[in-house]
Scaffold this motif. Sequence first.
Motif, short mmCIF file in Angstrom:
data_model
loop_
_atom_site.label_atom_id
_atom_site.label_comp_id
_atom_site.label_asym_id
_atom_site.label_seq_id
_atom_site.Cartn_x
_atom_site.Cartn_y
_atom_site.Cartn_z
N GLY A 137 -4.34 -2.32 1.37
CA GLY A 137 -5.00 -1.31 0.56
C GLY A 137 -4.28 0.02 0.52
O GLY A 137 -4.78 0.98 -0.07
N GLY A 138 -3.09 0.09 1.17
CA GLY A 138 -2.34 1.34 1.22
C GLY A 138 -2.06 1.74 2.66
O GLY A 138 -1.28 1.08 3.36
N PRO A 139 -2.72 2.79 3.19
CA PRO A 139 -2.52 3.19 4.58
C PRO A 139 -3.01 2.11 5.55
O PRO A 139 -3.83 1.25 5.19
N LEU A 140 -2.53 2.17 6.76
CA LEU A 140 -2.94 1.22 7.80
C LEU A 140 -4.46 1.16 7.92
O LEU A 140 -5.13 2.18 8.07
N ASP A 141 -5.00 -0.06 7.85
CA ASP A 141 -6.43 -0.28 8.06
C ASP A 141 -6.61 -1.64 8.73
O ASP A 141 -6.68 -2.67 8.06
N PRO A 142 -6.69 -1.66 10.07
CA PRO A 142 -6.82 -2.93 10.79
C PRO A 142 -8.26 -3.43 10.91
O PRO A 142 -8.54 -4.31 11.71
N SER A 143 -9.16 -2.88 10.10
CA SER A 143 -10.58 -3.22 10.22
C SER A 143 -10.85 -4.72 10.07
O SER A 143 -11.79 -5.25 10.67
N GLY A 144 -10.03 -5.41 9.26
CA GLY A 144 -10.22 -6.83 9.06
C GLY A 144 -10.04 -7.66 10.32
O GLY A 144 -10.48 -8.80 10.39
N TYR A 145 -9.39 -7.07 11.32
CA TYR A 145 -9.26 -7.72 12.62
C TYR A 145 -10.16 -7.07 13.67
O TYR A 145 -10.76 -7.75 14.49
N VAL A 146 -10.26 -5.75 13.60
CA VAL A 146 -10.91 -5.00 14.68
C VAL A 146 -12.37 -5.37 14.88
O VAL A 146 -12.84 -5.53 16.01
N LYS A 147 -13.12 -5.53 13.77
CA LYS A 147 -14.55 -5.77 13.93
C LYS A 147 -14.80 -7.08 14.68
O LYS A 147 -15.56 -7.13 15.65
N GLY A 148 -14.15 -8.15 14.24
CA GLY A 148 -14.32 -9.42 14.93
C GLY A 148 -13.81 -9.40 16.35
O GLY A 148 -14.45 -9.92 17.27
N TRP A 149 -12.67 -8.75 16.55
CA TRP A 149 -12.09 -8.65 17.90
C TRP A 149 -13.02 -7.87 18.83
O TRP A 149 -13.25 -8.28 19.98
N SER A 150 -13.58 -6.77 18.37
CA SER A 150 -14.42 -5.94 19.23
C SER A 150 -15.69 -6.68 19.65
O SER A 150 -16.14 -6.54 20.79
N VAL A 151 -16.26 -7.48 18.74
CA VAL A 151 -17.45 -8.25 19.09
C VAL A 151 -17.09 -9.41 20.01
O VAL A 151 -17.85 -9.74 20.93
N GLU A 152 -15.95 -10.03 19.79
CA GLU A 152 -15.48 -11.09 20.69
C GLU A 152 -15.29 -10.54 22.11
O GLU A 152 -15.73 -11.15 23.09
N VAL A 153 -14.68 -9.38 22.22
CA VAL A 153 -14.49 -8.74 23.53
C VAL A 153 -15.84 -8.36 24.13
O VAL A 153 -16.07 -8.54 25.34
N ALA A 154 -16.76 -7.86 23.30
CA ALA A 154 -18.10 -7.51 23.80
C ALA A 154 -18.78 -8.73 24.40
O ALA A 154 -19.43 -8.64 25.45
N SER A 155 -18.65 -9.90 23.75
CA SER A 155 -19.25 -11.13 24.28
C SER A 155 -18.59 -11.53 25.59
O SER A 155 -19.28 -11.95 26.53
#
Length: 243
Positions: A85-103
Amino acid sequence: MGTVVSIELADDLPASSLADLVASTCAWLHEVDARFSTYKDDSEVCRFRRGEIAFDDCSPDLRLVLNRCAELWMDTDGYFDAYAGGPLDPSGYVKGWSVEVASQRLALAGSRRHYIGAGGDIRMRGSGPGGRPWRVGVRHPWEADKFSWVLSLTDGAVATSGTYERGAHVFNPRTGTPASGLRSVTVVGPDLALADAYATAALAMGEAGLTWLAKRVADGYESAAVTDDGRAFTSPGLPIAAS
């Protein structure tokens, strides 16, 4: 993180212990939001993409995420692209990763039966209330009060990416235009970070993503998708709940 997070614990633990587990999970997710938000000027991601900090000076979490995004870019032939989408945006990985780590953190702290949902990203561990599998409804992409599928899982992750709720937030990196062809993609598998990234990549591919998703079954990732013209597809092992 731009969404509401829900946490359900089915463990037979004292109420005070359950409250502590929820509080620690929320603290972790707020930490992730502060570091990776693309909307907060002082977040580490925003500082990195402005060139204020070098890669080697980033936190271990940001370096890990950037490395994973680079690996996924190669694994998806460039369709998972944190720069699509232009500038760096890792949200497509971060949300799933953060919940996986939370679990994972909850499991280490003693919770072996829980559900964490963040938007379309859900991680379940163990059995749900009453010892039954957790049930997850996949929203119908045109009728918000209906489900396309209801899934039944014990241990596993469900990630859904679509164009029907947040609009054009996923881009085809080949054309630079918003993703089209698929209206909704759901991926089910053992790791939420990968399930989330796979759903995003397939959505970016358009209908070609259906063939790409079929190849992920061998790795333990089942899928379901709805095309822009209303056709529905599922992989053979999708854990659809019995009616």
